[in-house]
Motif scaffolding. Sequence first.
Motif, short mmCIF file in Angstrom:
data_model
loop_
_atom_site.label_atom_id
_atom_site.label_comp_id
_atom_site.label_asym_id
_atom_site.label_seq_id
_atom_site.Cartn_x
_atom_site.Cartn_y
_atom_site.Cartn_z
N VAL A 484 6.82 -2.54 8.58
CA VAL A 484 7.06 -1.57 7.53
C VAL A 484 6.68 -0.20 8.05
N LYS A 485 7.47 0.81 7.72
CA LYS A 485 7.24 2.18 8.20
C LYS A 485 6.20 2.89 7.34
N PRO A 486 5.51 3.88 7.93
CA PRO A 486 4.47 4.61 7.19
C PRO A 486 4.97 5.22 5.89
N GLU A 487 6.19 5.77 5.91
CA GLU A 487 6.68 6.45 4.70
C GLU A 487 6.88 5.49 3.53
N GLU A 488 7.11 4.20 3.82
CA GLU A 488 7.25 3.23 2.74
C GLU A 488 5.90 2.61 2.38
N ALA A 489 5.06 2.42 3.40
CA ALA A 489 3.79 1.72 3.17
C ALA A 489 2.72 2.62 2.57
N ASN A 490 2.63 3.85 3.03
CA ASN A 490 1.49 4.69 2.66
C ASN A 490 1.36 5.00 1.17
N VAL A 492 1.96 3.07 -1.25
CA VAL A 492 1.35 1.85 -1.82
C VAL A 492 -0.11 1.77 -1.43
N LEU A 493 -0.40 2.03 -0.15
CA LEU A 493 -1.77 1.94 0.35
C LEU A 493 -2.67 2.98 -0.31
N GLU A 494 -2.16 4.18 -0.44
CA GLU A 494 -2.96 5.25 -1.03
C GLU A 494 -3.24 4.99 -2.51
N SER A 495 -2.28 4.36 -3.20
CA SER A 495 -2.49 4.05 -4.62
C SER A 495 -3.60 3.02 -4.81
N LYS A 496 -3.91 2.27 -3.75
CA LYS A 496 -4.99 1.28 -3.79
C LYS A 496 -6.22 1.74 -3.00
N SER A 497 -6.27 3.05 -2.69
CA SER A 497 -7.39 3.64 -1.92
C SER A 497 -7.62 2.90 -0.60
N SER A 498 -6.51 2.54 0.03
CA SER A 498 -6.56 1.84 1.32
C SER A 498 -6.05 2.78 2.40
N SER A 499 -6.62 2.70 3.58
CA SER A 499 -6.29 3.63 4.67
C SER A 499 -4.80 3.61 5.00
N PRO A 500 -4.18 4.79 5.09
CA PRO A 500 -2.75 4.85 5.44
C PRO A 500 -2.53 4.47 6.91
N ILE A 501 -1.29 4.11 7.25
CA ILE A 501 -0.95 3.80 8.64
C ILE A 501 -0.23 4.99 9.26
N LYS A 502 -0.35 5.14 10.58
CA LYS A 502 0.27 6.28 11.28
C LYS A 502 1.56 5.91 11.97
N GLN A 503 1.76 4.61 12.16
CA GLN A 503 3.00 4.13 12.77
C GLN A 503 3.36 2.78 12.15
N SER A 504 4.57 2.34 12.39
CA SER A 504 5.01 1.07 11.81
C SER A 504 4.04 -0.05 12.16
N ASP A 505 3.83 -0.92 11.19
CA ASP A 505 2.89 -2.04 11.40
C ASP A 505 3.45 -3.28 10.73
N LYS A 506 2.98 -4.43 11.19
CA LYS A 506 3.45 -5.69 10.62
C LYS A 506 2.96 -5.82 9.16
N MET A 507 3.85 -6.33 8.33
CA MET A 507 3.49 -6.52 6.92
C MET A 507 2.33 -7.50 6.76
#
Length: 623
Positions: A484-490, A492-507
């Motif tokens: 999943v790419k940062p623009e789609e994941a972040n 969601v992650l930020e809404s749960k106060s979870s650290s954002p990703i800087k590059q694509s990462d495995k779901m």
Amino acid sequence: MFDKVYDVIVVGGGHAGSEAAAAAANMGSNTLLVTMNLQNIAQMSCNPAMGGIAKGQIVREIDALGGYSGIVSDTSAIQFKMLNKSKGPAMWSPRVQSDRMRFAEDWRMLLEQTQNLDFYQDMVVGLLIKGEQIVGVKTSLGLEIKSRSVVLTNGTFLNGLIHIGDKNFGGGRAGERAAIGITEQLIDLGFDSGRMKTGTPPRVDGRSLDFSKMIEQPGDVTPQKFSYLETTKPLENQRSCHMTHTSAEVHNLLKEGFDRSPMFNGRIQSIGPRYCPSIEDKINRFSEKERHQIFVEPEGWNTVEYYINGFSTSLPEDVQYKALKAVKGFEHVRFFRPGYAIEYDYFPPTQLTYSLETKLIKGLFFAGQINGTTGYEEAASQGLMAGINASLSVQNKAPFILRRDEAYIGVLIDDLITKGTEEPYRMFTSRAEYRTLLRQDNADLRLTPKGYDLGIASLVRLQRMERKHNQSKDFVSFFRKQSVKPEEANPVLESKSSSPIKQSDKMFKIFSRPNITIDDVRKFQAVEDYISEHNLNDEVIEQTEIQIKYSGYIEKEKNNADKLTRLEYVKIPKEFDYTQVKSMSYEAREKLHAVQPATVAQASRISGVSPNDISVLLVFLGR
């Protein structure tokens, strides 16, 4: 009248007897169910509910193996709750509130539709023994019915004695007579016996209660089911329970009758269930507490009868009535019948093998409260196992045994035959050291293949389990492979106060984060597309989430189980002479001789047997 020899006779038509009869018959054994009253098959003698903490896991296991308790719980349910949902999935425990009359009726109908099963209404008063082999039963009408095996599931009926205040009378349940003869014969044959006690609360008229003064206890918003089969749909409508509390005034009114209580004046000397004490026991043992919870449970869809959970008592009926009227919401209460205590005979379960066959008499099996347990679910699971093993014994096949890492049923039976019990045994999640493996959601994955091999779980059930297993396995693989790419994941992650990703990462890696749920990852388009494309149901989605979120814990527990269960395969010869192992402690030799464990693993769980004793035993066995 009975001119044939049955493969299996089941004595008693309660939860243990019903499961035993169904299992034996479904395995092809000619089976006879003998019970004192055919109208009371699978009667809910106490509360109108199935499941609960650890008990819900047992019902799921019974269902996964091909038993009937889960199916009947669903068809007769009036409310469903998944308990402990705020904790990890190892603690999730399903529970249903049941329609008491429909529960018994549905059980009766299922049993009548079961091939190879006959019924007879009479009291069994004796066993027919030839040498050290059971050959049948004798009834109160003088009939001798021959069989190759017998399963005793007598519940609270063996010399049952009911207490209400200073009154007592023989009975196995309110309005039903006690069973006599069997205890005395078993003692003559060399069995040890004891007495236990259980109790039940008053039943009241719901029209006389003021529910506005109580706290409503509704079912789950999205209720699930017990059975893995699609025999019924989840409940659309539910009936609420209610909660209220006792008070200092209620306690004082109850104390006025303590001098007439059979618990305190010495008439009851047997031990009752520690974790389900009577109301008088609670206010005596926990005198510092100013109030106790009372749960007001409906007995069915249409009846006005209510069960007063938390108010089990054997106090005089006038004291019960006076005290209950002081409970908030019960000011104008009308009784259907008072609560009572019942004493009954049981046989310490250390006299059994893992198959629940007695060590003294071949072909004789015990299941349920005769073994010192309490609870419908504990009884039903033993009945299922005893019915299976009685059928296997007449086919000259090896017994079916579940290990502690395979099922709560395995924990239950191992605890009983290894440690015994001096008080009514009740299952808890804390009794299972492998509870992360023994979850309610995966009972079918653990046990349905075993039930299918035995012939009691259907091909439909097996195929449904395999489809669930394969779909969840493939869904886990999808998460491992899909990025999943940062623009789609972040977002969601930020809404749960979870650290954002800087590059694509495995779901899989993102989903593994503690605060990220399946609802969060479903916001990723690829996940929702996969679910839609493969038509995944909630059961598969939940199973996938658990496998991903708890994969580390599950793997660790599997490794621990594998290490410890190696000793399960180190057999101890039958009638092994422990007196020759001089370097073992005297206590260990004494306990091992009494229990006669089948494996070194079982020996290691016996109280009084130390790790050093086990080391000595292993050396002596050439290991």
